[in-house]
Design a protein around this motif. Structure first.
Motif, PDB file in Angstrom:
ATOM      1  N   GLN A  38       0.821  -1.221   0.000  1.00  0.00           N
ATOM      2  CA  GLN A  38       0.000   0.000   0.000  1.00  0.00           C
ATOM      3  C   GLN A  38       0.845   1.257   0.000  1.00  0.00           C
ATOM      4  N   LYS A  39       1.884   1.267   0.869  1.00  0.00           N
ATOM      5  CA  LYS A  39       2.713   2.450   0.988  1.00  0.00           C
ATOM      6  C   LYS A  39       3.501   2.691  -0.301  1.00  0.00           C
ATOM      7  N   GLY A  40       3.975   1.600  -0.913  1.00  0.00           N
ATOM      8  CA  GLY A  40       4.670   1.723  -2.193  1.00  0.00           C
ATOM      9  C   GLY A  40       3.768   2.317  -3.258  1.00  0.00           C
ATOM     10  N   MET A  41       2.497   1.877  -3.293  1.00  0.00           N
ATOM     11  CA  MET A  41       1.542   2.398  -4.277  1.00  0.00           C
ATOM     12  C   MET A  41       1.240   3.862  -4.009  1.00  0.00           C
ATOM     13  N   ALA A  42       1.153   4.213  -2.712  1.00  0.00           N
ATOM     14  CA  ALA A  42       0.833   5.596  -2.345  1.00  0.00           C
ATOM     15  C   ALA A  42       1.888   6.558  -2.884  1.00  0.00           C
ATOM     16  N   TYR A  43       3.164   6.079  -2.962  1.00  0.00           N
ATOM     17  CA  TYR A  43       4.223   6.941  -3.476  1.00  0.00           C
ATOM     18  C   TYR A  43       4.499   6.673  -4.950  1.00  0.00           C
ATOM     19  N   GLU A  44       3.533   5.974  -5.602  1.00  0.00           N
ATOM     20  CA  GLU A  44       3.513   5.820  -7.053  1.00  0.00           C
ATOM     21  C   GLU A  44       4.745   5.153  -7.634  1.00  0.00           C
ATOM     22  N   HIS A  45       5.209   4.092  -6.969  1.00  0.00           N
ATOM     23  CA  HIS A  45       6.276   3.311  -7.569  1.00  0.00           C
ATOM     24  C   HIS A  45       5.654   2.239  -8.452  1.00  0.00           C
ATOM     25  N   PHE A  46       6.451   1.691  -9.373  1.00  0.00           N
ATOM     26  CA  PHE A  46       5.889   0.739 -10.332  1.00  0.00           C
ATOM     27  C   PHE A  46       5.820  -0.670  -9.704  1.00  0.00           C
ATOM     28  N   GLY A  47       5.070  -1.542 -10.370  1.00  0.00           N
ATOM     29  CA  GLY A  47       4.659  -2.830  -9.824  1.00  0.00           C
ATOM     30  C   GLY A  47       5.722  -3.657  -9.120  1.00  0.00           C
ATOM     31  N   LEU A  48       6.831  -3.951  -9.824  1.00  0.00           N
ATOM     32  CA  LEU A  48       7.825  -4.863  -9.277  1.00  0.00           C
ATOM     33  C   LEU A  48       8.413  -4.307  -7.986  1.00  0.00           C
ATOM     34  N   THR A  49       8.698  -3.002  -7.969  1.00  0.00           N
ATOM     35  CA  THR A  49       9.259  -2.368  -6.767  1.00  0.00           C
ATOM     36  C   THR A  49       8.278  -2.456  -5.604  1.00  0.00           C
ATOM     37  N   VAL A  50       7.003  -2.248  -5.913  1.00  0.00           N
ATOM     38  CA  VAL A  50       5.969  -2.284  -4.876  1.00  0.00           C
ATOM     39  C   VAL A  50       5.892  -3.669  -4.236  1.00  0.00           C
ATOM     40  N   ILE A  51       5.980  -4.715  -5.054  1.00  0.00           N
ATOM     41  CA  ILE A  51       5.943  -6.085  -4.520  1.00  0.00           C
ATOM     42  C   ILE A  51       7.179  -6.350  -3.666  1.00  0.00           C
ATOM     43  N   PHE A  52       8.348  -5.869  -4.155  1.00  0.00           N
ATOM     44  CA  PHE A  52       9.579  -5.981  -3.353  1.00  0.00           C
ATOM     45  C   PHE A  52       9.388  -5.313  -1.990  1.00  0.00           C
ATOM     46  N   LEU A  53       8.817  -4.112  -2.009  1.00  0.00           N
ATOM     47  CA  LEU A  53       8.614  -3.368  -0.756  1.00  0.00           C
ATOM     48  C   LEU A  53       7.776  -4.183   0.222  1.00  0.00           C
ATOM     49  N   GLY A  54       6.738  -4.849  -0.300  1.00  0.00           N
ATOM     50  CA  GLY A  54       5.905  -5.703   0.544  1.00  0.00           C
ATOM     51  C   GLY A  54       6.739  -6.801   1.179  1.00  0.00           C
ATOM     52  N   MET A  55       7.565  -7.458   0.347  1.00  0.00           N
ATOM     53  CA  MET A  55       8.391  -8.555   0.855  1.00  0.00           C
ATOM     54  C   MET A  55       9.397  -8.044   1.874  1.00  0.00           C
ATOM     55  N   ILE A  56      10.028  -6.890   1.580  1.00  0.00           N
ATOM     56  CA  ILE A  56      11.019  -6.319   2.500  1.00  0.00           C
ATOM     57  C   ILE A  56      10.368  -5.981   3.842  1.00  0.00           C
ATOM     58  N   SER A  57       9.184  -5.347   3.803  1.00  0.00           N
ATOM     59  CA  SER A  57       8.484  -4.995   5.042  1.00  0.00           C
ATOM     60  C   SER A  57       8.241  -6.218   5.904  1.00  0.00           C
ATOM     61  N   ALA A  58       7.895  -7.327   5.253  1.00  0.00           N
ATOM     62  CA  ALA A  58       7.544  -8.533   6.006  1.00  0.00           C
ATOM     63  C   ALA A  58       8.777  -9.271   6.519  1.00  0.00           C
ATOM     64  N   THR A  59       9.868  -9.273   5.746  1.00  0.00           N
ATOM     65  CA  THR A  59      10.958 -10.195   6.065  1.00  0.00           C
ATOM     66  C   THR A  59      12.204  -9.552   6.669  1.00  0.00           C
ATOM     67  N   PHE A  60      12.415  -8.235   6.501  1.00  0.00           N
ATOM     68  CA  PHE A  60      13.695  -7.652   6.891  1.00  0.00           C
ATOM     69  C   PHE A  60      13.938  -7.689   8.404  1.00  0.00           C
ATOM     70  N   GLY A  61      12.865  -7.557   9.197  1.00  0.00           N
ATOM     71  CA  GLY A  61      13.029  -7.628  10.646  1.00  0.00           C
ATOM     72  C   GLY A  61      13.620  -8.961  11.086  1.00  0.00           C
ATOM     73  N   GLY A  62      13.040 -10.059  10.600  1.00  0.00           N
ATOM     74  CA  GLY A  62      13.535 -11.385  10.953  1.00  0.00           C
ATOM     75  C   GLY A  62      14.935 -11.628  10.422  1.00  0.00           C
ATOM     76  N   LEU A  63      15.212 -11.065   9.236  1.00  0.00           N
ATOM     77  CA  LEU A  63      16.534 -11.221   8.617  1.00  0.00           C
ATOM     78  C   LEU A  63      17.611 -10.556   9.478  1.00  0.00           C
ATOM     79  N   THR A  64      17.353  -9.302   9.924  1.00  0.00           N
ATOM     80  CA  THR A  64      18.327  -8.601  10.763  1.00  0.00           C
ATOM     81  C   THR A  64      18.526  -9.335  12.078  1.00  0.00           C
ATOM     82  N   ARG A  65      17.413  -9.809  12.655  1.00  0.00           N
ATOM     83  CA  ARG A  65      17.503 -10.593  13.894  1.00  0.00           C
ATOM     84  C   ARG A  65      18.486 -11.764  13.721  1.00  0.00           C
ATOM     85  N   ASP A  66      18.366 -12.478  12.609  1.00  0.00           N
ATOM     86  CA  ASP A  66      19.223 -13.643  12.393  1.00  0.00           C
ATOM     87  C   ASP A  66      20.680 -13.238  12.180  1.00  0.00           C
ATOM     88  N   VAL A  67      20.913 -12.114  11.452  1.00  0.00           N
ATOM     89  CA  VAL A  67      22.287 -11.651  11.240  1.00  0.00           C
ATOM     90  C   VAL A  67      22.921 -11.272  12.580  1.00  0.00           C
TER      91      VAL A  67
END
Lengths: 205, 205, 205
Positions: free
Chosen positions: B104-133
């Motif tokens: 949603q936030k990616g769409m609100a700032y008018e980024h194109f499709g692939l980037t928006v999907i990446f943003l969704g994945m990053i939002s969901a997974t980056f917290g757990g990824l940093t925890r593991d690192v």
């Protein structure tokens, strides 16, 4: 011209990320993520430090080049392993391009010399550094000692060229790329190494 | 509705971070730090990439939910371990929420499709990824192969729904959450796995 | 006054980074990079989270202090090792300064109390945390349990002092520094430790 070379750099780094991921026995999605980070991580940190919009966020081409490079890496993996020397040159060109783009962008936002050279080095090396941290290794840049010197050198020369008014000339770019290629080749051939901190400390005690 | 679910997501992720920290035998302050990073790390990177203000910096509620979740994790640790399945569902709902908010936030700032999907994945997974690192492991997302696929799928569906004009409908959200829950459950039950890079490379050589 | 102390903090942290790098047997360039990250990493994350320009990017002095501190660390390494206690005090002063600057900057951008205290802690600890992650260790802050408490305490006191109208008084700064020095000294002398998550969990089960 620089934009075209930038895309080539991203493409080559995505291949390099995918090949590293394959060596660590990751699956294809993990491979694409590592390819993504290796190719665009340096530019991301550069833009974060400059406090400007992240370049690849608005560029369909950049993101597509990562996907293309990663896929190319999967399909021609055994072929690419035989071409190690050719790949070394492409990888080096990628590093050179990223250094120059970092230096240019730093100058565009009017930062002073030392910061601009740092930005060039960060643009070139941060992607590979993050890749190594994620794969749980001590980053290559801290083990292969000589690794970052050519980026500092060529960034400085580009900056000097800009003060002398040669920045708009295309041959400036090729000089910087040539320096990095020659330096890296010599470093491998003659096993150049930087002195360890401990050694220098000893001289003074 | 989404704001409420966002807070629940932060709460659940803070619990998950605290439980992981307890398994690594950290003390309570280390536990709260890991809880903080797990819960808010994804949103932080999302906002950094979008070059907008970090959402949780201006939200007393978000920070409080981390403290509440972490404390809940300490107090009911043995109880939560018995409820593994229930917790798996909450964790999955949290991941789904974060994916949708990123998209949603990616769409609100008018980024194109692939980037928006990446943003969704990053939002969901980056917290757990940093925890593991930080805990010095190879991140789960690179080991449990199938881990990121449902985020990509459900982000894409949400984006498609938006183009078709269904984004304002609440059932869109539930469809995406349902996809992620079903996918993760099936992945565990049937041991779904992505192919390794090496295997695909072999087919071509 | 605070600016001067800030430069001293950067100088001391650069020395600390260089000494750590020497212990890991890195070469001089690796040493300067670690010195750079240790000294300026905390301020970088603070400014990223505040969504403002990175402070050191526009400061020739800050970057020069890193180079000076790193060089000082190389030249007087054996001498510094004998002065461990003196260095411990300087290191602690550096941490205190960074905490206060983080708190001040957070207040300047009108964030609420808890976030401001977090910013202080992040400013003080993130540089050392990144250094440890790059050197492939579990960060000190998660192993030496008591490590972050004085930053939280002294940040809170500074914030309280500000509400009471004492922020412009220089002795506020010295009180905070004194608290951190005393706390750290006592923690070492009396082996203070935070309770483990597991222990607290046990009390409830």
């Amino acid at each position: 011209m620089l934009t075209l070379l930038d895309h080539i750099g991203v493409f080559v780094f995505a291949i390099s990320g995918m090949l590293t991921a394959a060596d660590r026995n990751l699956d294809i999605l993990g491979g694409y993520i590592i390819a993504f980070i290796t190719a665009l991580g340096g530019g991301t940190l550069r833009d974060l430090l400059l406090n400007v919009d992240i370049a690849w966020m608005g560029s369909v081409v950049q993101v597509s080049m990562v996907v293309a490079g990663g896929t190319f890496g999967i399909l021609f993996r055994s072929f690419l392993k035989k071409l190690r020397r050719t790949f070394f040159i492409f990888d080096t060109i990628g590093l050179a391009i990223f250094t120059i783009i970092g230096v240019q962008k730093g100058m565009a936002y009017e930062h002073f010399g030392l910061t601009v050279i740092f930005l060039g080095m960060i643009s070139a090396t941060f992607g590979g550094l993050t890749r190594d941290v994620l794969c749980n290794e001590i980053p290559l840049i801290f083990r292969k000692e000589i690794y970052a010197i050519p980026f500092l050198t060529s960034g400085s020369i580009y900056l000097l060229g800009d003060y002398l008014g040669y920045a708009s000339h295309l041959w400036m770019l090729w000089v910087c790329i040539l320096i990095i290629i020659l330096f890296r080749t010599f470093a491998v051939v003659f096993s150049w190494e930087l002195p360890l901190i401990r050694e220098i400390s000893k001289w003074n005690s």
